[in-house]
Design an enzyme around this catalytic site. Sequence first.
Site, mmCIF file in Angstrom:
data_model
loop_
_atom_site.group_PDB
_atom_site.id
_atom_site.type_symbol
_atom_site.label_atom_id
_atom_site.label_comp_id
_atom_site.label_asym_id
_atom_site.label_seq_id
_atom_site.Cartn_x
_atom_site.Cartn_y
_atom_site.Cartn_z
ATOM 1 N N ASP A 132 0.848 -1.192 0.000
ATOM 2 C CA ASP A 132 0.000 0.000 0.000
ATOM 3 C C ASP A 132 0.883 1.243 0.000
ATOM 4 O OD1 ASP A 132 -2.279 -1.548 0.213
ATOM 5 O OD2 ASP A 132 -2.677 -1.053 2.311
ATOM 6 N N ARG A 182 -1.656 -0.676 -8.507
ATOM 7 C CA ARG A 182 -3.002 -0.224 -8.142
ATOM 8 C C ARG A 182 -2.983 1.302 -8.225
ATOM 9 N NH1 ARG A 182 -3.875 -0.907 -2.079
ATOM 10 N NH2 ARG A 182 -3.990 -3.127 -2.537
HETATM 11 C C1 LIG Z 1 -9.021 -1.126 -3.087
HETATM 12 C C2 LIG Z 1 -8.512 0.203 -2.642
HETATM 13 C C3 LIG Z 1 -7.215 0.328 -2.183
HETATM 14 C C4 LIG Z 1 -6.713 1.568 -1.780
HETATM 15 N N1 LIG Z 1 -5.395 1.696 -1.421
HETATM 16 C C5 LIG Z 1 -4.899 2.913 -1.116
HETATM 17 C C6 LIG Z 1 -3.515 3.113 -0.820
HETATM 18 O O1 LIG Z 1 -2.709 2.180 -0.814
HETATM 19 N N2 LIG Z 1 -3.088 4.361 -0.531
HETATM 20 C C7 LIG Z 1 -3.944 5.444 -0.533
HETATM 21 O O2 LIG Z 1 -3.503 6.572 -0.287
HETATM 22 N N3 LIG Z 1 -5.261 5.283 -0.793
HETATM 23 C C8 LIG Z 1 -5.765 4.070 -1.070
HETATM 24 N N4 LIG Z 1 -7.098 3.928 -1.348
HETATM 25 C C9 LIG Z 1 -8.023 5.062 -1.096
HETATM 26 C C10 LIG Z 1 -8.111 6.010 -2.273
HETATM 27 O O3 LIG Z 1 -6.896 6.703 -2.411
HETATM 28 C C11 LIG Z 1 -9.249 7.022 -2.086
HETATM 29 O O4 LIG Z 1 -8.980 7.794 -0.948
HETATM 30 C C12 LIG Z 1 -10.627 6.416 -1.938
HETATM 31 O O5 LIG Z 1 -10.799 5.285 -2.751
HETATM 32 C C13 LIG Z 1 -11.706 7.469 -2.280
HETATM 33 O O6 LIG Z 1 -11.632 7.842 -3.641
HETATM 34 P P1 LIG Z 1 -12.635 7.251 -4.755
HETATM 35 O O7 LIG Z 1 -11.930 7.294 -6.050
HETATM 36 O O8 LIG Z 1 -13.114 5.903 -4.313
HETATM 37 O O9 LIG Z 1 -13.895 8.200 -4.773
HETATM 38 P P2 LIG Z 1 -14.104 9.719 -4.292
HETATM 39 O O10 LIG Z 1 -13.255 10.648 -5.081
HETATM 40 O O11 LIG Z 1 -13.998 9.762 -2.784
HETATM 41 O O12 LIG Z 1 -15.602 9.919 -4.672
HETATM 42 C C14 LIG Z 1 -16.008 10.195 -6.006
HETATM 43 C C15 LIG Z 1 -17.458 9.793 -6.193
HETATM 44 O O13 LIG Z 1 -17.562 8.359 -6.101
HETATM 45 C C16 LIG Z 1 -18.778 7.997 -5.488
HETATM 46 N N5 LIG Z 1 -18.478 7.260 -4.235
HETATM 47 C C17 LIG Z 1 -17.331 7.294 -3.536
HETATM 48 N N6 LIG Z 1 -17.400 6.473 -2.469
HETATM 49 C C18 LIG Z 1 -18.630 5.943 -2.492
HETATM 50 C C19 LIG Z 1 -19.326 5.023 -1.663
HETATM 51 N N7 LIG Z 1 -18.755 4.493 -0.576
HETATM 52 N N8 LIG Z 1 -20.591 4.710 -1.975
HETATM 53 C C20 LIG Z 1 -21.180 5.249 -3.070
HETATM 54 N N9 LIG Z 1 -20.570 6.101 -3.903
HETATM 55 C C21 LIG Z 1 -19.329 6.464 -3.612
HETATM 56 C C22 LIG Z 1 -19.521 9.280 -5.215
HETATM 57 O O14 LIG Z 1 -20.335 9.566 -6.315
HETATM 58 C C23 LIG Z 1 -18.398 10.297 -5.119
HETATM 59 O O15 LIG Z 1 -18.818 11.601 -5.395
HETATM 60 C C24 LIG Z 1 -7.578 2.700 -1.789
HETATM 61 C C25 LIG Z 1 -8.885 2.575 -2.267
HETATM 62 C C26 LIG Z 1 -9.363 1.361 -2.696
HETATM 63 C C27 LIG Z 1 -10.753 1.282 -3.234
#
Ligand SMILES: Cc1cc2nc3c(=O)[nH]c(=O)nc-3n(C[C@H](O)[C@H](O)[C@H](O)COP(=O)(O)OP(=O)(O)OC[C@H]3O[C@@H](n4cnc5c(N)ncnc54)[C@H](O)[C@@H]3O)c2cc1C
Length: 305
Positions: A132, A182
């Site tokens: 990560d 990722r």
């Molecule tokens: C599998 C995985 C591994 C990850 N690993 C890391 C890592 O190693 N390091 C790191 O810094 N970050 C990690 N992250 C977190 C990532 O960086 C983001 O902070 C997080 O995923 C939020 O961004 P997003 O792209 O999902 O959506 P966002 O930009 O938060 O949201 C955009 C839109 O997506 C929709 N949405 C978002 N969440 C939801 C929900 N729960 N339910 C319904 N709609 C929703 C909404 O419409 C929202 O307006 C990881 C995320 C995932 C999914």
Amino acid sequence: MEAISKRFFLQLSNSSVMDRLAKKWGPKFGANNIVGGETFEEAVPVIQEMNRQGLDITVDHLGEFVSSESEARQRAKECIHSIQTISGNQLNSQVSVKLTSLGLDIRHELVWENMISIMDEAQKHDVVVTIDMEDSTRTEKTLEIYKALKKRYENIGTVIQSYLYRSSEDLDDLDSYKPYLRLVKGAYKEPGKVAFVEKSDVDDNLKHLIEKNLLNGHYTAIASHDDAMIEFTKKFAVENNIPREQFEFQMLYGMRNDTQLALLKEGYKVRVYLPYGDDWYGYFMRRLAERPANVSFAIKGLFKK
Ligand SMILES: Cc1cc2nc3c(=O)[nH]c(=O)nc-3n(C[C@H](O)[C@H](O)[C@H](O)COP(=O)(O)OP(=O)(O)OC[C@H]3O[C@@H](n4cnc5c(N)ncnc54)[C@H](O)[C@@H]3O)c2cc1C
């Protein structure tokens, strides 16, 4: 309002008093909706059920920032135990690790030895390990360790965050390593000196990184709950003849379950990131900071046993 609650939950995520109390309570207050169990054994039936539905998994033993060598070695042992259990139960699961939990902030040799013992076991059992990505003060060290390990082991991946200005150059630098990556937006609070401030810039950069890594021919995990990113990837793949075997979607356990299953039905590969362990507090607060709407299911969790 959203900015205030984001700051509030990020501040809470760093509270050591709350962290200690949380360990005493066990995963309540909605955390049990996003955490697979307090031990790996508790998470096994959860993984089996998700595998049965067709979902692939990556498990994460919760916890970061350990301060003693013995704790870091204990964490490596737990990781090895999860690899052996994955193999013994024929689970379709990878393992995700955080280098700070394995001693990154203590001593380089410590984190290196821990990673070597984890990777030897993972190679033996053919389990993929993803490192990560943590906050920007650790990006450089993490990528150096990833590159050194990738020279020895095939079954290792890491993460690139689109909020960092450096990320496009990092993809160039990693190109010759044929990386397994990722791609995410990034979850930590970063200064404008190193990271985009505007959300639209973070989103645009994620699209750019997806394009670049796919066109470079590398396997890409698009880890986002954002429909815009998912739709962008699908369209880009079709228009550029990128085979579906070259990418997968990843989402966190407990988030957008319907979307996960819909993507599976459409024939895409979907991997769910499943955290487990008693150190759930910081993880839970960061998820609340990202999406205050998650507070509603946290409140519902209050009323659940
Ligand atoms: C599998 C995985 C591994 C990850 N690993 C890391 C890592 O190693 N390091 C790191 O810094 N970050 C990690 N992250 C977190 C990532 O960086 C983001 O902070 C997080 O995923 C939020 O961004 P997003 O792209 O999902 O959506 P966002 O930009 O938060 O949201 C955009 C839109 O997506 C929709 N949405 C978002 N969440 C939801 C929900 N729960 N339910 C319904 N709609 C929703 C909404 O419409 C929202 O307006 C990881 C995320 C995932 C999914």
